[in-house]
Design a protein around this motif. Structure first.
Motif, PDB file in Angstrom:
ATOM      1  N   LEU A  11       4.318  -6.752   7.186  1.00  0.00           N
ATOM      2  CA  LEU A  11       3.859  -5.395   7.505  1.00  0.00           C
ATOM      3  C   LEU A  11       2.380  -5.228   7.211  1.00  0.00           C
ATOM      4  O   LEU A  11       1.632  -4.584   7.965  1.00  0.00           O
ATOM      5  CB  LEU A  11       4.675  -4.358   6.713  1.00  0.00           C
ATOM      6  CG  LEU A  11       6.139  -4.180   7.156  1.00  0.00           C
ATOM      7  CD1 LEU A  11       6.881  -3.249   6.198  1.00  0.00           C
ATOM      8  CD2 LEU A  11       6.195  -3.619   8.588  1.00  0.00           C
ATOM      9  N   LEU A  12       1.920  -5.792   6.084  1.00  0.00           N
ATOM     10  CA  LEU A  12       0.495  -5.695   5.724  1.00  0.00           C
ATOM     11  C   LEU A  12      -0.375  -6.365   6.776  1.00  0.00           C
ATOM     12  O   LEU A  12      -1.380  -5.811   7.230  1.00  0.00           O
ATOM     13  CB  LEU A  12       0.260  -6.347   4.358  1.00  0.00           C
ATOM     14  CG  LEU A  12       0.637  -5.509   3.129  1.00  0.00           C
ATOM     15  CD1 LEU A  12       0.558  -6.365   1.873  1.00  0.00           C
ATOM     16  CD2 LEU A  12      -0.281  -4.295   3.011  1.00  0.00           C
ATOM     17  N   VAL A  13       0.011  -7.581   7.172  1.00  0.00           N
ATOM     18  CA  VAL A  13      -0.776  -8.302   8.166  1.00  0.00           C
ATOM     19  C   VAL A  13      -0.779  -7.573   9.488  1.00  0.00           C
ATOM     20  O   VAL A  13      -1.802  -7.457  10.169  1.00  0.00           O
ATOM     21  CB  VAL A  13      -0.245  -9.742   8.339  1.00  0.00           C
ATOM     22  CG1 VAL A  13      -0.963 -10.444   9.489  1.00  0.00           C
ATOM     23  CG2 VAL A  13      -0.436 -10.521   7.048  1.00  0.00           C
ATOM     24  N   ALA A  14       0.405  -7.051   9.889  1.00  0.00           N
ATOM     25  CA  ALA A  14       0.476  -6.310  11.149  1.00  0.00           C
ATOM     26  C   ALA A  14      -0.428  -5.098  11.106  1.00  0.00           C
ATOM     27  O   ALA A  14      -1.109  -4.754  12.082  1.00  0.00           O
ATOM     28  CB  ALA A  14       1.917  -5.890  11.423  1.00  0.00           C
ATOM     29  N   CYS A  15      -0.434  -4.434   9.950  1.00  0.00           N
ATOM     30  CA  CYS A  15      -1.311  -3.259   9.789  1.00  0.00           C
ATOM     31  C   CYS A  15      -2.763  -3.657   9.897  1.00  0.00           C
ATOM     32  O   CYS A  15      -3.569  -3.001  10.552  1.00  0.00           O
ATOM     33  CB  CYS A  15      -1.027  -2.591   8.448  1.00  0.00           C
ATOM     34  SG  CYS A  15      -2.050  -1.133   8.113  1.00  0.00           S
ATOM     35  N   LYS A  49     -11.197  -1.670  -3.568  1.00  0.00           N
ATOM     36  CA  LYS A  49     -11.087  -2.899  -4.368  1.00  0.00           C
ATOM     37  C   LYS A  49      -9.707  -3.000  -5.004  1.00  0.00           C
ATOM     38  O   LYS A  49      -9.114  -4.092  -5.062  1.00  0.00           O
ATOM     39  CB  LYS A  49     -12.178  -2.926  -5.438  1.00  0.00           C
ATOM     40  CG  LYS A  49     -12.078  -4.144  -6.360  1.00  0.00           C
ATOM     41  CD  LYS A  49     -13.301  -4.329  -7.182  1.00  0.00           C
ATOM     42  CE  LYS A  49     -13.098  -5.403  -8.237  1.00  0.00           C
ATOM     43  NZ  LYS A  49     -12.511  -6.648  -7.716  1.00  0.00           N
ATOM     44  N   THR A  50      -9.168  -1.885  -5.474  1.00  0.00           N
ATOM     45  CA  THR A  50      -7.825  -1.906  -6.071  1.00  0.00           C
ATOM     46  C   THR A  50      -6.782  -2.359  -5.061  1.00  0.00           C
ATOM     47  O   THR A  50      -5.924  -3.197  -5.355  1.00  0.00           O
ATOM     48  CB  THR A  50      -7.473  -0.510  -6.603  1.00  0.00           C
ATOM     49  OG1 THR A  50      -8.445  -0.108  -7.576  1.00  0.00           O
ATOM     50  CG2 THR A  50      -6.087  -0.518  -7.245  1.00  0.00           C
ATOM     51  N   ASP A  51      -6.876  -1.809  -3.836  1.00  0.00           N
ATOM     52  CA  ASP A  51      -5.932  -2.203  -2.794  1.00  0.00           C
ATOM     53  C   ASP A  51      -6.073  -3.677  -2.440  1.00  0.00           C
ATOM     54  O   ASP A  51      -5.077  -4.385  -2.215  1.00  0.00           O
ATOM     55  CB  ASP A  51      -6.148  -1.347  -1.542  1.00  0.00           C
ATOM     56  CG  ASP A  51      -5.691   0.092  -1.745  1.00  0.00           C
ATOM     57  OD1 ASP A  51      -4.948   0.332  -2.719  1.00  0.00           O
ATOM     58  OD2 ASP A  51      -6.092   0.957  -0.947  1.00  0.00           O
ATOM     59  N   LEU A  52      -7.333  -4.136  -2.382  1.00  0.00           N
ATOM     60  CA  LEU A  52      -7.563  -5.548  -2.053  1.00  0.00           C
ATOM     61  C   LEU A  52      -7.016  -6.459  -3.140  1.00  0.00           C
ATOM     62  O   LEU A  52      -6.412  -7.500  -2.851  1.00  0.00           O
ATOM     63  CB  LEU A  52      -9.058  -5.808  -1.853  1.00  0.00           C
ATOM     64  CG  LEU A  52      -9.683  -5.291  -0.561  1.00  0.00           C
ATOM     65  CD1 LEU A  52     -11.189  -5.506  -0.581  1.00  0.00           C
ATOM     66  CD2 LEU A  52      -9.085  -5.997   0.635  1.00  0.00           C
ATOM     67  N   ASP A  53      -7.250  -6.102  -4.402  1.00  0.00           N
ATOM     68  CA  ASP A  53      -6.745  -6.922  -5.507  1.00  0.00           C
ATOM     69  C   ASP A  53      -5.222  -6.998  -5.471  1.00  0.00           C
ATOM     70  O   ASP A  53      -4.626  -8.059  -5.727  1.00  0.00           O
ATOM     71  CB  ASP A  53      -7.209  -6.346  -6.842  1.00  0.00           C
ATOM     72  CG  ASP A  53      -8.714  -6.511  -7.045  1.00  0.00           C
ATOM     73  OD1 ASP A  53      -9.318  -7.326  -6.316  1.00  0.00           O
ATOM     74  OD2 ASP A  53      -9.275  -5.818  -7.920  1.00  0.00           O
ATOM     75  N   ARG A  54      -4.573  -5.878  -5.143  1.00  0.00           N
ATOM     76  CA  ARG A  54      -3.118  -5.857  -5.064  1.00  0.00           C
ATOM     77  C   ARG A  54      -2.637  -6.757  -3.911  1.00  0.00           C
ATOM     78  O   ARG A  54      -1.686  -7.527  -4.057  1.00  0.00           O
ATOM     79  CB  ARG A  54      -2.637  -4.421  -4.864  1.00  0.00           C
ATOM     80  CG  ARG A  54      -1.105  -4.282  -4.965  1.00  0.00           C
ATOM     81  CD  ARG A  54      -0.667  -2.844  -4.715  1.00  0.00           C
ATOM     82  NE  ARG A  54      -1.257  -1.938  -5.688  1.00  0.00           N
ATOM     83  CZ  ARG A  54      -2.128  -0.969  -5.371  1.00  0.00           C
ATOM     84  NH1 ARG A  54      -2.492  -0.795  -4.112  1.00  0.00           N
ATOM     85  NH2 ARG A  54      -2.623  -0.174  -6.304  1.00  0.00           N
ATOM     86  N   THR A  55      -3.337  -6.648  -2.779  1.00  0.00           N
ATOM     87  CA  THR A  55      -2.966  -7.480  -1.631  1.00  0.00           C
ATOM     88  C   THR A  55      -3.194  -8.956  -1.932  1.00  0.00           C
ATOM     89  O   THR A  55      -2.420  -9.824  -1.519  1.00  0.00           O
ATOM     90  CB  THR A  55      -3.784  -7.072  -0.394  1.00  0.00           C
ATOM     91  OG1 THR A  55      -3.635  -5.676  -0.168  1.00  0.00           O
ATOM     92  CG2 THR A  55      -3.328  -7.820   0.846  1.00  0.00           C
ATOM     93  N   TYR A  56      -4.256  -9.257  -2.678  1.00  0.00           N
ATOM     94  CA  TYR A  56      -4.563 -10.649  -3.032  1.00  0.00           C
ATOM     95  C   TYR A  56      -3.455 -11.245  -3.897  1.00  0.00           C
ATOM     96  O   TYR A  56      -3.015 -12.387  -3.676  1.00  0.00           O
ATOM     97  CB  TYR A  56      -5.897 -10.704  -3.760  1.00  0.00           C
ATOM     98  CG  TYR A  56      -6.200 -12.048  -4.391  1.00  0.00           C
ATOM     99  CD1 TYR A  56      -6.438 -13.163  -3.597  1.00  0.00           C
ATOM    100  CD2 TYR A  56      -6.209 -12.203  -5.774  1.00  0.00           C
ATOM    101  CE1 TYR A  56      -6.696 -14.405  -4.162  1.00  0.00           C
ATOM    102  CE2 TYR A  56      -6.464 -13.427  -6.355  1.00  0.00           C
ATOM    103  CZ  TYR A  56      -6.701 -14.529  -5.547  1.00  0.00           C
ATOM    104  OH  TYR A  56      -6.949 -15.747  -6.108  1.00  0.00           O
ATOM    105  N   GLN A  57      -2.988 -10.482  -4.885  1.00  0.00           N
ATOM    106  CA  GLN A  57      -1.920 -10.977  -5.750  1.00  0.00           C
ATOM    107  C   GLN A  57      -0.650 -11.261  -4.950  1.00  0.00           C
ATOM    108  O   GLN A  57       0.085 -12.217  -5.229  1.00  0.00           O
ATOM    109  CB  GLN A  57      -1.635  -9.942  -6.855  1.00  0.00           C
ATOM    110  CG  GLN A  57      -2.776  -9.770  -7.849  1.00  0.00           C
ATOM    111  CD  GLN A  57      -3.125 -11.056  -8.566  1.00  0.00           C
ATOM    112  OE1 GLN A  57      -2.239 -11.869  -8.884  1.00  0.00           O
ATOM    113  NE2 GLN A  57      -4.408 -11.264  -8.835  1.00  0.00           N
TER     114      GLN A  57
END
Length: 660
Positions: A11-15, A49-57
């Protein structure tokens, strides 16, 4: 991995893919389009940055390597946009290693491109060039001409930034060769704009105008008229440098009137235009309203914090007050420019401010001059080091490609031998017969080569004999004819006061002798007037000449592209050879050079020859000129070519351009 986690990743990638489609990198710029779905206008930088860090984990726990690589690549670019250097370098490294392990050429090239952009924004031009080059080679091998051409253009812009103008010109030309068949009008505009900047810096103003006009034509084809004010500003600067200030003002005003709200929509360009217009007016002696324009431009640049614009603005104000004989204000603005340019590492304006202060502040002139010399020397050394590094990058990359190709060919050869070895005995007679034929062909080739070498040797002998004959004729002129003329003059002097019949008779005999000498001189002159013909391979002739130079002199012959010498007139080859011969001889004899570079290139319908040495140079402004330099200029005029000579303590550059 839990099923719901995989669903979340998908879902994240599709978004991400639906909210921001990745740029195909066909724009020659170091800024790429956003690819993740975070809304920059509504979400704060901290939240991004918070969203990116969460996505990275989440991404690093993904089992699907292909999906993981795509997500890491997008994340690394997003960290780059957020200017989070630590996370960008970490994620980019992970994405790069994963792409290499998956043999994903496009993904690998993407990571190199992002890394090059990172180093470019941090003024690490050597590293940026290195990774642009690695990405470009991948796209080139894939046959992706749009991205390959874009990266070449980025590399050319970096070369221009470190004042490797010749290298930038060659790289830009290679980019144009790839992009022109693709009708990439916007990229072609940027390429010709870069060529215009390079030509302007080299003081080749007519070429700069030509390239800028080509750029304008491509802007019109791409219908990207928003770029017109910028290129008009560049054209105005060319005319300003030519001293045609009225024409320069026309272009600055044309750019200012293009868009009524330019001050609000593009304050950086607006400030540049009014500053340049005011400076051109100042050079014309028109000071009405000039001060207000300078101050307005300076305030705009301070508001948007354009350091390079602030320092150049302050230097223009220093010139303004110096013209008004207000030395105190002139010095204050020059000192301010020096401070701003020093803090921002703007060596161009720093040198300009030091030069200004050395001329105006008499009691500190020596201090400012020493500082100017020290910075200028340091800058030249740094730029030379970077240019050498660029050259090594190109060499090492090409060497690696050559080695890879050699290994591939070797593997193919081994495979073929393995597959056909059992047929060797069956085909023994055929192989033997073929060897006989090959031997005969080899003998013919060897005979042909020997004949060719004989022709070369014969040509050399003829040339040497011709030179000896000319020397002999020269000695005869000096020792025989001049001696005879001297004797006749003495005899005529002795008869000068006599007017009897016998004296007249003797004078008539002497006059006939003079006529004979004149005929002899005319015959010798005709013999001397015959040009030597060079009918052998021109490149080989040059290599033979260079090989005969003294040991200890590093001479490099560079011919980037094959040249069809047979299609070039003998007159051009002869005179070009003599100019090269004279230039290299002068560099070795007089300038104490230890390294000489000879570059020969054919650009469209022009032959370009550059001879560069690292000798002590000479004063090109002297009214008196040696016979060697005079001969070089005469030969260039004979070919209807253009010869330019630049010389200084760092060496001499002689450039010959001949229209074919």
């Amino acid at each position: 991995m839990k099923p719901y986690t995989s669903i979340l990743i998908i879902l994240l990638v599709a978004c991400y893919l639906s909210c921001g489609e990745k740029n195909n990198k066909n724009e020659a710029t170091t800024v790429k389009q956003d690819t993740l779905s975070i809304n920059k206008t509504t979400v704060s930088k901290a939240n991004q940055k918070t969203d990116l860090d969460r996505t990275y984990q989440t991404a690093i726990r993904e089992d699907n390597d292909s999906l993981k690589g795509k997500l890491l690549l997008d994340l690394s670019f997003r960290y780059l946009k957020l200017k989070d250097s630590i996370m960008f370098l970490r994620v980019n490294k992970q994405a790069r290693y994963l792409a290499i392990s998956l043999k994903d050429s496009v993904g690998t090239a993407e990571t190199y491109w992002d890394l090059a952009q990172f180093y470019h924004t941090h003024n690490r031009e050597d590293s940026a060039y290195f990774y642009y080059d690695k990405a470009q080679k991948i796209y080139r091998d894939l046959g992706d001409h749009p991205n390959s051409g874009s990266l070449l253009l980025n590399m050319a812009i970096i070369q221009k930034n470190i004042r490797d103008y010749t290298g930038s010109e060659v790289t830009t030309t290679n980019a144009i060769r790839l992009l022109k068949p693709l009708d990439k009008f916007k990229l072609l505009y940027q390429a010709y704009n870069n060529l215009g900047i390079v030509s302007n810096e080299l003081e080749e103003y007519d070429k700069a105008i030509f390239y800028y006009e080509k750029g304008i034509a491509y802007i019109e084809k791409s219908r990207a008229n928003r770029y017109l004010p910028s290129i008009w500003n560049n054209l105005g600067l060319v005319y300003h440098n030519q001293g045609n200030y009225k024409k320069a003002i026309e272009y600055f005003q044309k750019a200012l009137s293009f868009n009524e709200d330019i001050e609000e929509s593009n304050p950086k360009l607006y400030a540049m235009l009014i500053d340049n217009e005011a400076n051109a007016k100042l050079h014309l002696g028109d000071t009405v309203g000039v001060y207000n324009q300078f101050i307005k431009a300076l305030k705009l640049r301070e508001d948007i914090d354009v350091k390079a614009g602030i320092s150049i603005n302050q230097l223009h104000l220093a010139d303004y007050f110096l013209l008004r004989e207000d030395t105190a204000n002139a010095i204050n603005y020059a000192l301010a420019a020096k401070k701003v340019s020093s803090n921002s590492q703007n060596t161009r304006d720093l040198l300009a401010s030091l030069d200004f202060l050395s001329l105006v502040v008499k009691d500190s002139a020596l201090r400012f001059t020493k500082r100017y010399v020290a910075i200028n020397d340091s800058l030249q050394k740094r730029e030379r080091a970077v240019r050498n590094k660029f050259a090594r990058i190109r060499f090492e990359t090409n060497e690696y490609i050559s080695e890879t190709e050699r290994l591939n060919k070797q593997m193919i050869r081994i495979s073929i031998i393995s597959l056909t070895v059992f047929l060797i005995f069956v085909l023994l007679y055929i192989i033997k017969d073929q060897r006989s034929k090959n031997k005969l062909i080899s003998q013919k080739q060897k005979a042909g080569q020997e004949i060719y070498n004989l022709v070369l040797s014969q040509q050399k002998i003829i040339e040497e004999e011709r030179e000896r004959e000319k020397q002999r004729i020269s000695r005869e002129l000096h020792d025989g004819i001049l001696g005879s003329l001297f004797g006749l003059r003495i005899s005529l002097d002795s008869l000068n006061d006599d007017d009897d019949k016998e004296s007249k008779k003797k004078r008539a005999e002497y006059i006939r002798e003079i006529q004979k000498i004149a005929e002899e001189i005319r015959l010798i002159a005709h013999q001397l007037n015959k040009d030597s013909q060079i009918d052998v391979d021109f490149t080989l002739l040059l290599e033979q000449f260079l090989s005969k130079q003294p040991e200890g002199i590093n001479i490099q012959l560079i011919i980037p592209h094959p040249i069809d010498w047979e299609s070039i007139e003998d007159n051009i080859k002869i005179n070009s050879y003599r100019i090269i011969q004279e230039a290299i001889t002068n560099a070795i004899r007089h300038s104490q050079a230890t390294a000489i570079e000879l570059l020969i290139n054919q650009l469209e319908n022009r032959l370009v020859i550059e001879i560069r040495d690292n000798g002590k140079g000479f004063d090109t402004k002297k009214s008196t000129m040696g016979i060697g330099l005079k001969n070089m200029k005469n030969r260039s005029r004979t070919m209807k070519g253009k010869l330019s000579i630049k010389s200084g303590t760092e060496g001499t550059l002689i450039k010959l351009v001949v229209k074919l």
